[in-house]
Design an enzyme around this catalytic site. Structure first.
Site, PDB file in Angstrom:
ATOM      1  N   GLU A 251       0.829  -1.202   0.000  1.00 19.17           N
ATOM      2  CA  GLU A 251       0.000   0.000   0.000  1.00 19.17           C
ATOM      3  C   GLU A 251       0.866   1.256   0.000  1.00 19.17           C
ATOM      4  O   GLU A 251       0.614   2.210  -0.742  1.00 19.17           O
ATOM      5  CB  GLU A 251      -0.923   0.004   1.212  1.00 19.17           C
ATOM      6  CG  GLU A 251      -1.826   1.231   1.286  1.00 19.17           C
ATOM      7  CD  GLU A 251      -2.637   1.264   2.559  1.00 19.17           C
ATOM      8  OE1 GLU A 251      -3.832   1.599   2.490  1.00 19.17           O
ATOM      9  OE2 GLU A 251      -2.083   0.962   3.642  1.00 19.17           O
ATOM     10  N   ARG A 277       3.394  31.849 -20.122  1.00 21.61           N
ATOM     11  CA  ARG A 277       2.870  33.037 -19.449  1.00 21.61           C
ATOM     12  C   ARG A 277       3.925  34.140 -19.437  1.00 21.61           C
ATOM     13  O   ARG A 277       5.027  33.953 -18.901  1.00 21.61           O
ATOM     14  CB  ARG A 277       2.468  32.678 -18.019  1.00 21.61           C
ATOM     15  CG  ARG A 277       2.054  33.856 -17.141  1.00 21.61           C
ATOM     16  CD  ARG A 277       0.828  34.542 -17.668  1.00 21.61           C
ATOM     17  NE  ARG A 277       0.328  35.520 -16.708  1.00 21.61           N
ATOM     18  CZ  ARG A 277      -0.524  36.479 -17.004  1.00 21.61           C
ATOM     19  NH1 ARG A 277      -0.978  36.602 -18.260  1.00 21.61           N
ATOM     20  NH2 ARG A 277      -0.934  37.314 -16.071  1.00 21.61           N
ATOM     21  N   GLN A 288      14.444  33.182 -11.959  1.00 22.40           N
ATOM     22  CA  GLN A 288      14.965  32.114 -11.110  1.00 22.40           C
ATOM     23  C   GLN A 288      14.022  31.788  -9.954  1.00 22.40           C
ATOM     24  O   GLN A 288      13.960  30.639  -9.499  1.00 22.40           O
ATOM     25  CB  GLN A 288      16.343  32.502 -10.569  1.00 22.40           C
ATOM     26  CG  GLN A 288      17.412  32.565 -11.653  1.00 22.40           C
ATOM     27  CD  GLN A 288      18.771  32.971 -11.123  1.00 22.40           C
ATOM     28  OE1 GLN A 288      18.909  33.318  -9.952  1.00 22.40           O
ATOM     29  NE2 GLN A 288      19.775  32.930 -11.980  1.00 22.40           N
TER      30      GLN A 288
END
Length: 393
Positions: A251, A277, A288
């Site tokens: 799991e 963008r 940066q």
């Protein structure tokens, strides 16, 4: 030392990846919004034989292991499904098929494994209780022997997938926790026919409203004088801890794989947005302050993947893997959260809009830091069991 994935795992990447390529981000957004199981994906995975990877070949499966299941989970998550996809491979191929293959009786394997491999039946796993929480050994759901049957009473919480499950792996006490010596003694796992128990009025459940992963409901489960035959014991009576570890370690690995896939989705979206963008006359990715955090996320994803694959490799060879599984789950969940958080920051205010999938990725990533086990308990294992520091309890 060879870090190349075996051909079996690469085949899984190609096969599952081909199916996933037919379902875009909008599909997964709709599944989450509509709170519905990804039935179309499940059906395609079943038809392609990708649900029976861990089922032995003599029962119609692929005869593969946890590594291939982890690769399948990661591939599915990275396609756009993200963290919510984990249940596709955890609930039935992981909890069900792998556990029955390793611990089921001859009759249980013959009855269930072919149908599990074909996706004809589904399973869920019931361990967590309201009062025990992360202290799994303190559960109080009790199974009392009565002739050729056991009578079970108790309550479970955060049990995912009951609505679809044909069989439940129900973890009980057959020796009360206060009397068990050692503490791991006295656990017994039962295979419960869910539709039959519900129809008899002996098992009921109530969905829990939640902030994410809504493709599969999670529930509070009530067990009232449920009678099951002694032949429904999975593994051995009072020695269910052996079954439990073979559920919990896979799991952790599979949920870690899902987290890694979710991290890849978030990073991919953030990088694409940072390239296109433009603000102040240049792409925001040229800054940066935007670029370096995304680069750090990439490094963390790759590091977590190494430990994840190592943990699966150890499990498949029957070697101890608890520490590796815990580290893999811890680091993958942290990478997923950081990736989703940085994607949110990269998108800025637009990330808050449900027009974009960032909010879904953030919700999926956050749950991985508390479920199925909190980071604090993972760190406690490393502190006490690996570093040898004193226990606090």
């Amino acid at each position: 030392m060879d870090f190349t994935l075996p051909e079996t795992a690469r085949e899984v990447q190609r096969g599952v990846g081909d199916i996933c390529s037919r379902f875009d981000m909008d599909y997964w957004q709709r599944c989450e919004t509509e709170k519905r199981w990804p039935e179309e994906v499940w059906s395609e995975l079943a038809k392609g034989g990708w649900l029976g990877l861990a089922v032995p070949e003599e029962y119609g499966g692929g005869g593969q292991g946890l590594l291939e299941l982890a690769v399948a989970t990661e591939t599915l998550a990275a396609s756009g499904a993200a963290g919510g996809s984990a249940f596709t491979y955890v609930l039935t191929p992981g909890f069900g098929a792998m556990t029955v293959a390793r611990h089921g009786s001859a009759a249980q394997r013959a009855e269930l494994l072919p149908r599990l491999a074909a996706g004809e039946v589904e399973t869920c796993f019931a361990l967590t209780e309201p009062d025990a929480g992360s202290n799994s050994l303190a559960i109080s759901t009790f199974a009392r022997r009565d002739g050729d049957e056991y009578v079970i009473n108790g309550q479970k919480v955060w049990i995912t997938g009951v609505q679809r499950a044909t069989w439940m792996l129900l973890v009980t006490r057959t020796i009360p926790a206060a009397e068990a010596r050692p503490r791991t003694n006295g656990l017994t796992v039962f295979l419960v026919d869910v539709p039959e128990a519900v129809a008899a009025g002996r098992l009921s459940y109530r969905p829990i409203p939640k902030m994410g992963a809504n493709t599969t409901p999670s529930n509070t489960v009530f067990v009232d004088d449920l009678r099951v035959p002694a032949t429904s014991v999975l593994g051995e009576v009072d020695k269910g801890a052996a079954v439990l570890w073979d559920v919990l370690n896979p799991e952790r690995v599979l949920l870690g794989a899902s987290a890694l896939g979710g991290a890849e989705v978030a990073l991919r979206l953030a990088v694409a947005y940072a390239k296109e963008r433009e603000v102040f006359g240049r792409p925001i990715g040229a800054n940066q302050a935007v670029a370096f955090p995304l680069a750090r996320v990439k490094a963390k994803i790759e590091l977590a993947r190494l430990m994840l694959y190592k943990a699966a490799w150890l499990f498949d060879r029957g070697l101890p893997c608890g520490t590796e599984a815990n580290i893999a789950k811890l680091t993958a969940s942290e990478a997923a959260w950081e990736a989703a958080d940085r994607a949110f920051q990269t998108y800025g205010g637009m990330a808050y809009s449900l027009e974009y999938p960032i909010a879904r990725l953030l919700a999926d990533a956050r749950i991985g830091r508390v479920a199925p086990v909190t980071e604090e308990l993972l760190l406690n294992h490393l502190a006490t069991q690996v570093l040898g520091l004193p226990r606090s309890f």
